[in-house]
Design an enzyme around this catalytic site. Sequence first.
Site, PDB file in Angstrom:
ATOM      1  N   SER A 115      22.437 -14.028  66.150  1.00 56.77           N
ATOM      2  CA  SER A 115      21.924 -14.288  67.494  1.00 56.77           C
ATOM      3  C   SER A 115      22.608 -15.528  68.064  1.00 56.77           C
ATOM      4  O   SER A 115      23.163 -16.338  67.304  1.00 56.77           O
ATOM      5  CB  SER A 115      20.407 -14.556  67.418  1.00 56.77           C
ATOM      6  OG  SER A 115      19.947 -15.243  68.555  1.00 56.77           O
ATOM      7  N   TYR A 131      12.400 -18.285  64.997  1.00 56.23           N
ATOM      8  CA  TYR A 131      13.483 -17.298  65.169  1.00 56.23           C
ATOM      9  C   TYR A 131      14.839 -17.971  65.021  1.00 56.23           C
ATOM     10  O   TYR A 131      15.712 -17.478  64.305  1.00 56.23           O
ATOM     11  CB  TYR A 131      13.338 -16.673  66.547  1.00 56.23           C
ATOM     12  CG  TYR A 131      14.323 -15.598  66.904  1.00 56.23           C
ATOM     13  CD1 TYR A 131      15.457 -15.886  67.662  1.00 56.23           C
ATOM     14  CD2 TYR A 131      14.115 -14.277  66.513  1.00 56.23           C
ATOM     15  CE1 TYR A 131      16.364 -14.895  68.013  1.00 56.23           C
ATOM     16  CE2 TYR A 131      15.017 -13.283  66.872  1.00 56.23           C
ATOM     17  CZ  TYR A 131      16.128 -13.590  67.616  1.00 56.23           C
ATOM     18  OH  TYR A 131      17.031 -12.605  67.965  1.00 56.23           O
TER      19      TYR A 131
HETATM   20  P1  NAP Z   1      13.542  -4.579  68.818  1.00 57.81           P
HETATM   21  O1  NAP Z   1      13.769  -3.710  70.005  1.00 57.81           O
HETATM   22  O2  NAP Z   1      12.319  -5.415  68.738  1.00 57.81           O
HETATM   23  O3  NAP Z   1      13.696  -3.694  67.460  1.00 57.81           O
HETATM   24  C1  NAP Z   1      13.463  -4.332  66.252  1.00 57.81           C
HETATM   25  C2  NAP Z   1      13.504  -3.265  65.168  1.00 57.81           C
HETATM   26  O4  NAP Z   1      13.208  -3.869  63.907  1.00 57.81           O
HETATM   27  C3  NAP Z   1      12.463  -2.178  65.392  1.00 57.81           C
HETATM   28  O5  NAP Z   1      13.002  -0.922  65.028  1.00 57.81           O
HETATM   29  C4  NAP Z   1      11.365  -2.576  64.414  1.00 57.81           C
HETATM   30  O6  NAP Z   1      10.636  -1.459  63.980  1.00 57.81           O
HETATM   31  C5  NAP Z   1      12.178  -3.114  63.261  1.00 57.81           C
HETATM   32  N1  NAP Z   1      11.399  -3.974  62.352  1.00 57.81           N
HETATM   33  C6  NAP Z   1      10.745  -5.114  62.658  1.00 57.81           C
HETATM   34  N2  NAP Z   1      10.164  -5.613  61.552  1.00 57.81           N
HETATM   35  C7  NAP Z   1      10.456  -4.767  60.524  1.00 57.81           C
HETATM   36  C8  NAP Z   1      10.153  -4.741  59.125  1.00 57.81           C
HETATM   37  N3  NAP Z   1       9.398  -5.687  58.550  1.00 57.81           N
HETATM   38  N4  NAP Z   1      10.617  -3.713  58.366  1.00 57.81           N
HETATM   39  C9  NAP Z   1      11.342  -2.740  58.943  1.00 57.81           C
HETATM   40  N5  NAP Z   1      11.688  -2.699  60.248  1.00 57.81           N
HETATM   41  C10 NAP Z   1      11.248  -3.709  61.032  1.00 57.81           C
HETATM   42  O7  NAP Z   1      14.751  -5.599  68.715  1.00 57.81           O
HETATM   43  P2  NAP Z   1      16.237  -5.530  69.307  1.00 57.81           P
HETATM   44  O8  NAP Z   1      16.294  -6.265  70.597  1.00 57.81           O
HETATM   45  O9  NAP Z   1      16.762  -4.130  69.206  1.00 57.81           O
HETATM   46  O10 NAP Z   1      16.924  -6.452  68.210  1.00 57.81           O
HETATM   47  C11 NAP Z   1      17.397  -5.914  67.005  1.00 57.81           C
HETATM   48  C12 NAP Z   1      17.999  -7.076  66.255  1.00 57.81           C
HETATM   49  O11 NAP Z   1      18.900  -7.780  67.120  1.00 57.81           O
HETATM   50  C13 NAP Z   1      16.954  -8.106  65.819  1.00 57.81           C
HETATM   51  O12 NAP Z   1      17.352  -8.645  64.572  1.00 57.81           O
HETATM   52  C14 NAP Z   1      17.061  -9.189  66.906  1.00 57.81           C
HETATM   53  O13 NAP Z   1      16.670 -10.456  66.417  1.00 57.81           O
HETATM   54  C15 NAP Z   1      18.527  -9.162  67.185  1.00 57.81           C
HETATM   55  N6  NAP Z   1      18.948  -9.690  68.476  1.00 57.81           N
HETATM   56  C16 NAP Z   1      18.421  -9.180  69.625  1.00 57.81           C
HETATM   57  C17 NAP Z   1      18.915  -9.691  70.852  1.00 57.81           C
HETATM   58  C18 NAP Z   1      18.421  -9.205  72.182  1.00 57.81           C
HETATM   59  O14 NAP Z   1      18.729  -9.868  73.198  1.00 57.81           O
HETATM   60  N7  NAP Z   1      17.693  -8.107  72.238  1.00 57.81           N
HETATM   61  C19 NAP Z   1      19.900 -10.663  70.863  1.00 57.81           C
HETATM   62  C20 NAP Z   1      20.366 -11.175  69.645  1.00 57.81           C
HETATM   63  C21 NAP Z   1      19.883 -10.661  68.458  1.00 57.81           C
HETATM   64  P3  NAP Z   1       9.061  -1.393  64.374  1.00 57.81           P
HETATM   65  O15 NAP Z   1       9.000  -1.418  65.867  1.00 57.81           O
HETATM   66  O16 NAP Z   1       8.573  -0.099  63.756  1.00 57.81           O
HETATM   67  O17 NAP Z   1       8.446  -2.620  63.755  1.00 57.81           O
HETATM   68  C1  GCO Z   2      14.800 -15.508  73.470  1.00 59.51           C
HETATM   69  C2  GCO Z   2      15.540 -14.207  73.268  1.00 59.51           C
HETATM   70  C3  GCO Z   2      16.760 -14.440  72.406  1.00 59.51           C
HETATM   71  C4  GCO Z   2      17.486 -13.142  72.196  1.00 59.51           C
HETATM   72  C5  GCO Z   2      18.687 -13.327  71.339  1.00 59.51           C
HETATM   73  C6  GCO Z   2      19.708 -14.185  71.986  1.00 59.51           C
HETATM   74  O1  GCO Z   2      13.571 -15.477  73.549  1.00 59.51           O
HETATM   75  O2  GCO Z   2      15.498 -16.529  73.548  1.00 59.51           O
HETATM   76  O3  GCO Z   2      14.704 -13.237  72.703  1.00 59.51           O
HETATM   77  O4  GCO Z   2      16.373 -14.993  71.201  1.00 59.51           O
HETATM   78  O5  GCO Z   2      16.662 -12.217  71.576  1.00 59.51           O
HETATM   79  O6  GCO Z   2      18.376 -13.714  70.053  1.00 59.51           O
HETATM   80  O7  GCO Z   2      20.903 -14.112  71.216  1.00 59.51           O
END
Ligand code: NAP
Ligand code: GCO
Length: 263
Positions: free
Chosen positions: A149, A162
Site C-alpha cells: 500500500s 493498517y
Molecule cells: P476489499 O474490497 O475490502 O477486499 C478484501 C478481501 O479480503 C475480501 O475478499 C475479504 O473477504 C478478504 N479478507 C479479509 N479478511 C480476510 C481473512 N481473515 N481471511 C480471508 N479473507 C479475508 O479490499 P480491496 O480494496 O480489494 O483491497 C485488497 C487488498 O489491497 C487489501 O490487502 C488492501 O489493503 C489492499 N489495498 C487496497 C487499496 C485500495 O485503495 N482499495 C490500496 C492499496 C492496498 P471477506 O469480505 O469475505 O472478508
Molecule cells: C485510507 C485508504 C488507503 C488505501 C490504500 C492506499 O484510508 O487511507 O483506505 O489506505 O486503502 O492502502 O494505498
Amino acid sequence: MSNFKMDVFNLDGKIALVTGGIYGIGFGIASALAAAGATIVYNSNTTEAVAQAEKDYEAKGIDAKGYVFDITDEEAVAAAIKQIEEEVGTIDILVNNAGIIKRIPMLEMSAADYRQVIDIDLTGQFIVSKAVIPGMITKGHGKIINICSMMSELGRETVSAYASAKGGLKMLTKNICAEFGEHNIQCNGIGPGYIATPQTAPLREEGHPFNNFIIDKTPAARWGEVEDLQGPAVFLASDASNFVNGHVLYVDGGILASIGKQP
Ligand code: NAP
Ligand code: GCO
C-alpha cells in the site's frame, strides 16, 4: 532481431492462489492472471462469499476454484493448501491480497482492534506464504506478490494499524526475497495508490473531502481502478520478472512522487 519473446508474460500451466479474491483488487488481479493462462484458486472467509465469487468468475468465463479459510488460522491454512495441492496442484503464484482496514483515531483505537488489523494484514500473509513456499521449493520456482500500500511508505490520521501492517508487509516481502531467492522464488509487492473498491467506498462518498483531496494530490488526477493493477500483476507473476525480487512496485498514478499541486 532480439531474442525477446512476448510469451515471457504467458502463465499457461501455472496455478495461482489469490487470497480474498472474491471482489475488489483480488478479483481483478485473478481475472488478469486467468487471461494470461493461469488456473485460479481463491479463498474467503465464508461459504456464501466463495460460492458467489464462483458465479462471478464463471460469468467472466473463468473456471476458478474457491476454498473457505481464514488466513489468520494457521491450521486451517495448512489444511487448505494441502487440499489445494491434492485437488488442483502445487501453487506457482501466490497473491497475498486479503486484508482489512480500520479507520480509527489512534487514541480511540483499542489494542484488540490494532491487533486484528496486524493479524489479518501482516501475520495472515506470513501464515499463507509459510504454507505455500515448501511446494514452490519442491517445484523449483515460485512467485509471491504481496499487496502492500502507499501506507507501506506514508502514514495518515486514523490508519495507524493498517500502516504498521503494510509497512511490515513491505519488509516481509524483502525477507522472503532474501531467504528464498536461491530457490528461484521471487517475492515482490504491489503498492496500489487509492483504488476504487469496496474498501475505499466510504472515502469516495459524494461530498467526502477525501475524494477531491486524493484527486488533487494524484498526478494522474483520478482514483485508480482495479484494471490499473492487472498488467503489473501479470508482470510480477510471470517469467518477465524472474530477476526482480524484493521490490515493491507502486501503482499509484504518481501520488508517492509528488507533494501535490499548489492550490
Ligand atoms: P476489499 O474490497 O475490502 O477486499 C478484501 C478481501 O479480503 C475480501 O475478499 C475479504 O473477504 C478478504 N479478507 C479479509 N479478511 C480476510 C481473512 N481473515 N481471511 C480471508 N479473507 C479475508 O479490499 P480491496 O480494496 O480489494 O483491497 C485488497 C487488498 O489491497 C487489501 O490487502 C488492501 O489493503 C489492499 N489495498 C487496497 C487499496 C485500495 O485503495 N482499495 C490500496 C492499496 C492496498 P471477506 O469480505 O469475505 O472478508
Ligand atoms: C485510507 C485508504 C488507503 C488505501 C490504500 C492506499 O484510508 O487511507 O483506505 O489506505 O486503502 O492502502 O494505498
